[in-house]
Design a protein around this motif. Structure first.
Motif, short mmCIF file in Angstrom:
data_model
loop_
_atom_site.label_atom_id
_atom_site.label_comp_id
_atom_site.label_asym_id
_atom_site.label_seq_id
_atom_site.Cartn_x
_atom_site.Cartn_y
_atom_site.Cartn_z
N ARG A 48 9.35 -20.52 -1.67
CA ARG A 48 8.69 -19.94 -2.85
C ARG A 48 7.91 -21.26 -3.49
O ARG A 48 6.63 -21.05 -3.88
N ASP A 53 1.99 -17.94 -4.93
CA ASP A 53 2.42 -16.53 -5.56
C ASP A 53 3.47 -16.99 -6.93
O ASP A 53 3.52 -16.48 -7.98
N ASP A 57 2.98 -16.04 -10.63
CA ASP A 57 4.03 -15.09 -11.30
C ASP A 57 4.57 -15.90 -12.62
O ASP A 57 4.95 -15.46 -13.68
N TYR A 202 1.98 -8.63 -11.77
CA TYR A 202 2.40 -10.13 -11.48
C TYR A 202 3.46 -10.39 -12.31
O TYR A 202 3.69 -9.61 -13.39
N ARG A 207 7.77 -9.65 -9.24
CA ARG A 207 8.14 -10.19 -7.72
C ARG A 207 9.71 -10.08 -7.21
O ARG A 207 10.04 -9.77 -6.40
#
Length: 292
Positions: A48, A53, A57, A202, A207
């Motif tokens: 991640r 992303d 986030d 978001y 997530r």
């Protein structure tokens, strides 16, 4: 250094226990076989961090939490001082606030969806509502607990309402205010994550929920670890700011269970000063010190 070493050891022991229970598929009453291992979560976390992303986030959640929390801090302190200092404000606002206060902030999601034109504004509203009431209640109790003698002293020296507010009320209530802020920042994180799960597009909460829906359990734990670290960092920042702004308060050294290492030593009494001659300089200094 011993305290920091103990903290590192406790964290390492918790991670080792997690790794052992999940890698051995222990199923006694709790089903640890369904949990990802520490190494699985670490690999998912590294994956991640390398993508865009995760940082998007993270930024969205931080902007939401800071905006809602700052609004709650300003409104909560102002309303708490107003309710504590004015009987009219207490009679007008008190019943409404006490009826709304028991309602969980996450239960206001339908209200936010109907009231605000965008989900972003609704999430900020829920975050603000979550932190508002802890700050309000703490500020109100702190202002009411102030010693009336301080206000009377300012009035005696010719000070008005604004002088009392700036010199007595706000400085005296700061410890209670920061106690409410510390509680409010934690509650804000709980509610902003829940709001992102329900109506966000978001954010860390959004997530994490998406990872759960696609049965990506290491990704779920990545979100949980991120939330925990962010909550710890923000709450620590609030506490450090509170200590910095209340440096004038008397503090005691934190040493729980401390005992003297050696045998007790007899302390000789300090020699007493000779009696002051009436009308002399020593008696005048004693009188001035007594007046101060």
């Amino acid at each position: 250094m011993k305290r920091y070493a103990l903290r590192v050891i406790s964290l390492a022991a918790a991670l080792a226990l997690w790794q052992a229970l999940t890698s051995l598929n222990v199923d006694l009453w709790l089903r640890f076989s369904q949990f990802p291992t520490v190494t699985d979560v670490a690999r998912a976390f590294a994956a991640r961090l390398s993508g865009p992303d995760y940082w998007t986030d993270l930024t969205d959640s931080l902007v939401r939490i800071l905006t809602g929390f700052l609004l709650a801090a300003v409104l909560g302190v102002a309303t708490g001082v107003l309710v504590a200092r004015s009987r009219l404000a207490e009679d007008l606002l008190g019943p409404v606030l006490e009826v709304i206060r028991p309602i969980p902030a996450i239960a206001l999601v339908p209200v936010a969806i109907l009231l605000f034109p965008s989900n972003e504004q609704g999430i900020v509203f829920i975050t603000c509502a979550a932190a508002f009431f802890p700050v309000l209640v703490s500020t109100r109790h702190a202002v009411r607990a102030l010693t009336p003698m301080w206000e009377e002293a300012v009035r005696t020296m010719g000070g008005g309402r604004w002088r009392i507010l700036g010199s007595v009320v706000l400085p005296g209530a700061l410890p209670g205010v920061f106690g409410g802020l510390s509680v409010g920042i934690g509650v804000s994180w709980i509610c902003v994550i829940s709001a992102e799960m329900i109506s966000g597009q978001y954010g860390v909460g959004y997530r994490t929920w998406q990872d759960y829906t696609v049965v990506d359990y290491p990704g779920v734990f990545v979100g949980m670890v991120t939330i925990g670290v962010l909550g710890w960092v923000t709450s620590t920042a609030v506490e450090l700011l509170g200590r910095r702004l209340t440096r004038w308060l008397p503090r005691t050294a934190y040493a729980p269970g401390a005992r003297p290492s050696g045998p007790a030593r007899s302390v000789k009494p300090a020699p007493t000063a000779p009696a002051a001659v009436p009308g002399g300089p020593a008696s005048e200094e004693a009188r001035d010190e007594h007046l101060v």
